[in-house]
Design an enzyme around this catalytic site. Structure first.
Site, PDB file in Angstrom:
ATOM      1  N   ASN A  10       0.857  -1.191   0.000  1.00 56.95           N
ATOM      2  CA  ASN A  10       0.000   0.000   0.000  1.00 56.95           C
ATOM      3  C   ASN A  10       0.895   1.244   0.000  1.00 56.95           C
ATOM      4  O   ASN A  10       1.728   1.410   0.894  1.00 56.95           O
ATOM      5  CB  ASN A  10      -0.900  -0.045   1.248  1.00 56.95           C
ATOM      6  N   HIS A  13       0.935   6.233   1.912  1.00 55.62           N
ATOM      7  CA  HIS A  13       1.657   7.188   2.748  1.00 55.62           C
ATOM      8  C   HIS A  13       2.868   7.808   2.069  1.00 55.62           C
ATOM      9  O   HIS A  13       3.471   8.739   2.602  1.00 55.62           O
ATOM     10  CB  HIS A  13       1.966   6.568   4.111  1.00 55.62           C
ATOM     11  N   HIS A  46      -5.676   3.678  -1.645  1.00 57.58           N
ATOM     12  CA  HIS A  46      -7.002   4.057  -1.143  1.00 57.58           C
ATOM     13  C   HIS A  46      -7.290   5.494  -1.552  1.00 57.58           C
ATOM     14  O   HIS A  46      -6.653   6.422  -1.060  1.00 57.58           O
ATOM     15  CB  HIS A  46      -6.997   3.915   0.389  1.00 57.58           C
ATOM     16  N   ARG A  48      -9.395   8.199  -0.903  1.00 53.02           N
ATOM     17  CA  ARG A  48     -10.380   8.610   0.105  1.00 53.02           C
ATOM     18  C   ARG A  48     -11.256   9.724  -0.434  1.00 53.02           C
ATOM     19  O   ARG A  48     -10.844  10.497  -1.290  1.00 53.02           O
ATOM     20  CB  ARG A  48      -9.653   9.096   1.372  1.00 53.02           C
ATOM     21  N   ARG A  52      -7.078  12.724   1.141  1.00 51.29           N
ATOM     22  CA  ARG A  52      -6.016  13.171   2.052  1.00 51.29           C
ATOM     23  C   ARG A  52      -4.639  12.624   1.648  1.00 51.29           C
ATOM     24  O   ARG A  52      -3.630  13.208   1.983  1.00 51.29           O
ATOM     25  CB  ARG A  52      -6.364  12.834   3.493  1.00 51.29           C
ATOM     26  N   GLU A  73      -8.698   0.536  -3.034  1.00 53.04           N
ATOM     27  CA  GLU A  73      -9.508   0.608  -1.809  1.00 53.04           C
ATOM     28  C   GLU A  73     -10.437   1.794  -1.915  1.00 53.04           C
ATOM     29  O   GLU A  73      -9.995   2.901  -2.259  1.00 53.04           O
ATOM     30  CB  GLU A  73      -8.608   0.811  -0.592  1.00 53.04           C
ATOM     31  N   THR A 103     -17.761  -1.405  12.173  1.00 50.44           N
ATOM     32  CA  THR A 103     -18.141  -2.207  13.333  1.00 50.44           C
ATOM     33  C   THR A 103     -17.353  -1.691  14.537  1.00 50.44           C
ATOM     34  O   THR A 103     -16.488  -0.826  14.393  1.00 50.44           O
ATOM     35  CB  THR A 103     -17.776  -3.686  13.120  1.00 50.44           C
ATOM     36  N   THR A 104     -17.642  -2.263  15.711  1.00 54.46           N
ATOM     37  CA  THR A 104     -16.936  -1.788  16.911  1.00 54.46           C
ATOM     38  C   THR A 104     -15.423  -1.871  16.749  1.00 54.46           C
ATOM     39  O   THR A 104     -14.699  -0.982  17.162  1.00 54.46           O
ATOM     40  CB  THR A 104     -17.339  -2.607  18.155  1.00 54.46           C
ATOM     41  N   GLU A 154     -11.008  -9.336   3.315  1.00 55.80           N
ATOM     42  CA  GLU A 154      -9.747  -8.976   3.974  1.00 55.80           C
ATOM     43  C   GLU A 154     -10.039  -8.800   5.454  1.00 55.80           C
ATOM     44  O   GLU A 154     -10.848  -7.950   5.831  1.00 55.80           O
ATOM     45  CB  GLU A 154      -9.175  -7.692   3.366  1.00 55.80           C
ATOM     46  N   HIS A 197      -3.765  -4.322   7.931  1.00 58.92           N
ATOM     47  CA  HIS A 197      -3.826  -3.162   8.816  1.00 58.92           C
ATOM     48  C   HIS A 197      -2.882  -3.335  10.009  1.00 58.92           C
ATOM     49  O   HIS A 197      -3.100  -4.186  10.856  1.00 58.92           O
ATOM     50  CB  HIS A 197      -5.233  -2.831   9.334  1.00 58.92           C
ATOM     51  N   GLY A 198      -1.863  -2.502   9.997  1.00 59.41           N
ATOM     52  CA  GLY A 198      -0.944  -2.451  11.129  1.00 59.41           C
ATOM     53  C   GLY A 198       0.111  -3.547  11.157  1.00 59.41           C
ATOM     54  O   GLY A 198       0.848  -3.661  12.145  1.00 59.41           O
TER      55      GLY A 198
HETATM   56  N1  PXP Z   1      -5.863  -3.162   4.158  1.00 57.80           N
HETATM   57  C1  PXP Z   1      -6.830  -2.209   4.178  1.00 57.80           C
HETATM   58  C2  PXP Z   1      -8.206  -2.594   3.750  1.00 57.80           C
HETATM   59  C3  PXP Z   1      -6.534  -0.900   4.568  1.00 57.80           C
HETATM   60  O1  PXP Z   1      -7.508   0.024   4.587  1.00 57.80           O
HETATM   61  C4  PXP Z   1      -5.203  -0.570   4.909  1.00 57.80           C
HETATM   62  C5  PXP Z   1      -4.855   0.815   5.279  1.00 57.80           C
HETATM   63  O2  PXP Z   1      -5.450   1.190   6.421  1.00 57.80           O
HETATM   64  C6  PXP Z   1      -4.244  -1.590   4.873  1.00 57.80           C
HETATM   65  C7  PXP Z   1      -4.600  -2.869   4.496  1.00 57.80           C
HETATM   66  C8  PXP Z   1      -2.819  -1.321   5.213  1.00 57.80           C
HETATM   67  O3  PXP Z   1      -2.699  -0.968   6.536  1.00 57.80           O
HETATM   68  P1  PXP Z   1      -1.301  -0.415   7.050  1.00 57.80           P
HETATM   69  O4  PXP Z   1      -1.029   0.849   6.293  1.00 57.80           O
HETATM   70  O5  PXP Z   1      -1.525  -0.211   8.492  1.00 57.80           O
HETATM   71  O6  PXP Z   1      -0.263  -1.472   6.739  1.00 57.80           O
END
Ligand code: PXP
Length: 250
Positions: A10, A13, A46, A48, A52, A73, A103-104, A154, A197-198
């Site tokens: 991704n 950033h 993504h 948005r 951003r 995305e 979701t929560t 995912e 994510h993360g």
């Molecule tokens: N998968 C999805 C669906 C995301 O929205 C994101 C970004 O938030 C990621 C993966 C990648 O997450 P990260 O940038 O925390 O690695």
């Protein structure tokens, strides 16, 4: 038998850093090309609603210039479906952007949002775009993903990665079990299972041992790591970690 595990990089950033100065550099498309050269199996971006980081022109250039699949995305909106119609990405991953779509834990609320989401999923499928839903590892949610005819899910790894980062061992063990059971359950429904994510080197290595995952999408950590080691080394190290996790015997 355990299958291959793909890495989607991704590049959002890189655009965040570019936008900090309002110019053209660093170029997220250059990062995407370098990521592919360094072993990424695909590129995720993504777009948005608030633009951003990634902008419309970035998506157009990514689709035109990269040789590997583009995972677009997007929020479930008419504007984003129109964009997907125009650029025809390999895949579109529906993600929440607003609080009420979540979701929560943070995945897309596909149970409460079923009626809103269905026409968007059908429209994307009708365009030949592979639809993925970014959701929590929860049986009811995975049942709904299958009912909505999404080929891919995912799983949101954010809660697990946070628990690991804060040293909350019991929560981390619980979250990892939830992801691993969710991946097995989703795969048993015929869904292709992705995660993201993360994730960092350690969490990606651990999660790679779960045989039902076919793809990880990783951004923030890799782009941050690239500041210190360069993007190719960050990607090689990530691939090696995923390979160790998936095939511990080498
Ligand atoms: N998968 C999805 C669906 C995301 O929205 C994101 C970004 O938030 C990621 C993966 C990648 O997450 P990260 O940038 O925390 O690695």
């Amino acid at each position: 038998m355990t299958g291959p595990l793909r890495l989607g990089v991704n590049i959002d950033h890189v655009a965040t850093v570019r936008n900090a100065r309002g110019g053209a550099l660093p170029d997220p498309v250059r990062a995407a090309l370098l990521a592919i050269e360094s072993g990424a199996d695909g590129i995720t971006a993504h777009l948005r609603e608030d633009r951003r980081h990634i902008r419309d022109a970035d998506i157009e250039r990514l689709k035109a210039e990269i040789s590997k699949p583009l995972n677009f995305e997007m929020a479930a909106t008419d504007e984003m479906v129109a964009m997907a119609r125009r650029i025809k990405p390999h895949a579109a991953c529906l993600v929440p952007e607003k609080r009420e779509e979540r979701t929560t834990e943070g995945g897309l609320d596909i149970v409460g949002g079923r009626d809103h989401l269905k026409p968007f999923i059908d429209a994307l499928r009708g365009e030949g775009v592979r639809v993925s839903l970014f959701v929590e590892a929860d049986r009811q949610v995975l049942d709904m993903a299958a009912e909505l005819n999404a080929p891919v899910v995912e799983l949101h790894t954010g809660s697990w990665c946070e628990a690991v980062a804060h040293g909350h061992e019991a929560a981390a063990a619980r979250e990892l079990r939830r992801l691993s059971e969710g991946a097995a359950y989703g795969a048993s429904l015929g869904l292709e299972m992705h995660a993201g994510h993360g994730l960092d080197f350690a969490t990606a290595e651990t999660l790679a041992a779960v045989p039902d995952f076919a793809e990880f999408n990783i951004g923030h950590f890799l782009i941050g790591e690239a500041i210190f080691t360069g993007l190719p080394a960050a990607i090689w190290t990530m691939r090696a970690a995923m390979e160790r996790g998936r095939n511990p015997a080498g």
